[in-house]
Design an enzyme around this catalytic site. Structure first.
Site, PDB file in Angstrom:
ATOM      1  N   ASP A 261       0.834  -1.205   0.000  1.00  0.00           N
ATOM      2  CA  ASP A 261       0.000   0.000   0.000  1.00  0.00           C
ATOM      3  C   ASP A 261       0.865   1.250   0.000  1.00  0.00           C
ATOM      4  O   ASP A 261       1.971   1.247   0.546  1.00  0.00           O
ATOM      5  CB  ASP A 261      -0.908  -0.039   1.247  1.00  0.00           C
ATOM      6  CG  ASP A 261      -2.093   0.902   1.130  1.00  0.00           C
ATOM      7  OD1 ASP A 261      -2.303   1.485   0.043  1.00  0.00           O
ATOM      8  OD2 ASP A 261      -2.803   1.071   2.122  1.00  0.00           O
ATOM      9  N   GLY A 262       0.350   2.293  -0.617  1.00  0.00           N
ATOM     10  CA  GLY A 262       1.013   3.604  -0.544  1.00  0.00           C
ATOM     11  C   GLY A 262       1.624   4.086  -1.852  1.00  0.00           C
ATOM     12  O   GLY A 262       2.286   5.128  -1.869  1.00  0.00           O
ATOM     13  N   ASN A 263       1.364   3.382  -2.938  1.00  0.00           N
ATOM     14  CA  ASN A 263       1.924   3.803  -4.232  1.00  0.00           C
ATOM     15  C   ASN A 263       1.423   5.194  -4.631  1.00  0.00           C
ATOM     16  O   ASN A 263       2.192   6.029  -5.106  1.00  0.00           O
ATOM     17  CB  ASN A 263       1.517   2.824  -5.348  1.00  0.00           C
ATOM     18  CG  ASN A 263       2.099   1.446  -5.172  1.00  0.00           C
ATOM     19  OD1 ASN A 263       2.954   1.251  -4.323  1.00  0.00           O
ATOM     20  ND2 ASN A 263       1.638   0.501  -5.962  1.00  0.00           N
TER      21      ASN A 263
ATOM     22  N   ASN B 181     -10.649  -2.792  -6.171  1.00  0.00           N
ATOM     23  CA  ASN B 181      -9.829  -1.902  -7.016  1.00  0.00           C
ATOM     24  C   ASN B 181     -10.452  -1.648  -8.398  1.00  0.00           C
ATOM     25  O   ASN B 181     -10.090  -0.687  -9.070  1.00  0.00           O
ATOM     26  CB  ASN B 181      -8.404  -2.448  -7.195  1.00  0.00           C
ATOM     27  CG  ASN B 181      -7.534  -2.280  -5.969  1.00  0.00           C
ATOM     28  OD1 ASN B 181      -6.589  -3.035  -5.746  1.00  0.00           O
ATOM     29  ND2 ASN B 181      -7.831  -1.296  -5.138  1.00  0.00           N
TER      30      ASN B 181
ATOM     31  N   ARG C  49      -5.293  -2.095   8.535  1.00  0.00           N
ATOM     32  CA  ARG C  49      -6.516  -2.795   8.137  1.00  0.00           C
ATOM     33  C   ARG C  49      -6.145  -4.044   7.359  1.00  0.00           C
ATOM     34  O   ARG C  49      -5.051  -4.123   6.808  1.00  0.00           O
ATOM     35  CB  ARG C  49      -7.332  -1.917   7.164  1.00  0.00           C
ATOM     36  CG  ARG C  49      -8.055  -0.762   7.728  1.00  0.00           C
ATOM     37  CD  ARG C  49      -8.986  -0.178   6.653  1.00  0.00           C
ATOM     38  NE  ARG C  49      -8.249   0.411   5.527  1.00  0.00           N
ATOM     39  CZ  ARG C  49      -7.731   1.634   5.520  1.00  0.00           C
ATOM     40  NH1 ARG C  49      -7.858   2.396   6.578  1.00  0.00           N
ATOM     41  NH2 ARG C  49      -7.098   2.085   4.462  1.00  0.00           N
TER      42      ARG C  49
HETATM   43  C1  FPP Z   1      -1.766   0.170  -3.408  1.00  0.00           C
HETATM   44  O1  FPP Z   1      -1.315   1.485  -3.458  1.00  0.00           O
HETATM   45  C2  FPP Z   1      -1.291  -0.637  -4.499  1.00  0.00           C
HETATM   46  C3  FPP Z   1      -2.090  -1.261  -5.434  1.00  0.00           C
HETATM   47  C4  FPP Z   1      -3.538  -1.107  -5.478  1.00  0.00           C
HETATM   48  C5  FPP Z   1      -1.549  -2.086  -6.489  1.00  0.00           C
HETATM   49  C6  FPP Z   1      -0.269  -2.793  -6.229  1.00  0.00           C
HETATM   50  C7  FPP Z   1       0.452  -2.812  -7.487  1.00  0.00           C
HETATM   51  C8  FPP Z   1       1.781  -2.760  -7.659  1.00  0.00           C
HETATM   52  C9  FPP Z   1       2.744  -2.794  -6.543  1.00  0.00           C
HETATM   53  C10 FPP Z   1       2.303  -2.602  -9.014  1.00  0.00           C
HETATM   54  C11 FPP Z   1       2.744  -3.766  -9.762  1.00  0.00           C
HETATM   55  C12 FPP Z   1       2.391  -5.112  -9.317  1.00  0.00           C
HETATM   56  C13 FPP Z   1       2.838  -6.221  -9.936  1.00  0.00           C
HETATM   57  C14 FPP Z   1       2.440  -7.545  -9.404  1.00  0.00           C
HETATM   58  C15 FPP Z   1       3.729  -6.149 -11.086  1.00  0.00           C
HETATM   59  P1  FPP Z   1      -2.425   2.620  -3.535  1.00  0.00           P
HETATM   60  O2  FPP Z   1      -2.610   2.973  -4.954  1.00  0.00           O
HETATM   61  O3  FPP Z   1      -3.660   2.179  -2.829  1.00  0.00           O
HETATM   62  O4  FPP Z   1      -1.738   3.768  -2.752  1.00  0.00           O
HETATM   63  P2  FPP Z   1      -2.437   4.932  -1.900  1.00  0.00           P
HETATM   64  O5  FPP Z   1      -3.127   4.254  -0.757  1.00  0.00           O
HETATM   65  O6  FPP Z   1      -1.280   5.763  -1.469  1.00  0.00           O
HETATM   66  O7  FPP Z   1      -3.369   5.654  -2.816  1.00  0.00           O
END
Ligand code: FPP
Length: 247
Positions: free
Chosen positions: A21-23, A69, A195
């Protein structure tokens, strides 16, 4: 002492699951689009898969895309699917070289055709690898998984293949997407959220939970070593008392 060397190789978690989480926040902090965060997140995936393979962790499961998602903006969903296809094709040689079997849990049928096709192809090409199983949770939701399990078992009861009193934990386990995996020992969630978000609800019954403030694109091998050391310092009682365990 170096972190990695402090890890007790006789007490390794046999199954680590990660809520990455956290991208989005990572990208926003840099004034970039969310997709940039996902791209960096894919680099963290690479690093953590490699770390687990080096440590001889037999099972790693990553929450890559939840049933919820799909509600994200279409452009972000498309970018995530594209990233998945790119990563699958780029990483296939590394999976082969390291003896890693790729597996998937979730409603794979819901994925776009290209993503599904490439995923199944990489799964097939790596199916005899035995060093580690890397499972991607894709279009995965634990409630959906449990609902599907109940439907399948009910059908067997209706068709007189089993009776209600035959239903036990082992039968339920055998109908889950994770039927070939052991229970989760260590569940990690990044980015400060505490969570479970509909991830492996049945399978984490006795898992140790590790939460870290680090955003997923910043997550490195060092963070993973810390999580494993934290796990190794916990006393896993499975309902027993401390005295019973130490007797
Ligand atoms: C959550 O961060 C991350 C995801 C919903 C997707 C995870 C995907 C990757 C790590 C990319 C590639 C994966 C593979 C298997 C190649 P968020 O978008 O919810 O972050 P936020 O909470 O800061 O908005």
């Amino acid at each position: 002492m170096e972190l990695q060397k402090q890890i007790d190789s006789s007490k390794l978690p046999q199954h680590i699951a990660i809520i990455m989480d956290g991208n989005g926040r990572w990208a926003k902090n840099r004034g970039k689009f969310r997709v940039f965060g996902h791209e960096q997140g894919a680099e963290s995936v690479r690093e953590i898969v490699e770390a687990c393979a080096e440590l001889n962790i037999p099972n790693l499961t990553l929450y890559a895309f939840s049933t919820e998602n799909w509600r994200r903006p279409k452009i972000e969903v498309q970018a995530l699917m594209k990233l998945l296809v790119k990563a699958l094709n780029k990483e296939l040689p590394t999976l082969q070289k390291n003896g890693i079997r790729l597996s998937a849990i979730g409603n794979i049928e819901a994925l776009p055709e290209k993503a599904r096709k490439d995923l199944l192809s990489v799964m097939e090409q790596t199916e005899t690898n035995t060093h580690m199983t890397l499972t991607l949770a894709l279009s995965y939701g634990s409630r959906e998984e449990i609902t599907k399990t109940i439907q399948e078992i009910s059908l067997k009861v209706k068709n007189n293949l089993i009776s209600p009193s035959d239903i036990n934990e082992s039968i339920i386990n055998n109908h889950l997407y994770t039927r070939d995996l052991p229970d989760v020992d260590l569940l990690i969630r990044t980015s400060g959220e505490q969570r479970i978000s509909n991830f492996l609800l049945w399978q984490i019954a006795y898992a140790e939970l590790h939460f870290t403030e680090t955003l997923w694109p910043d997550y490195t091998k060092g963070h993973l070593y810390n999580a494993i050391l934290d796990y190794q310092n916990r006393e896993r009682r499975f309902g027993k008392t401390s005295e019973q365990l130490n007797a």
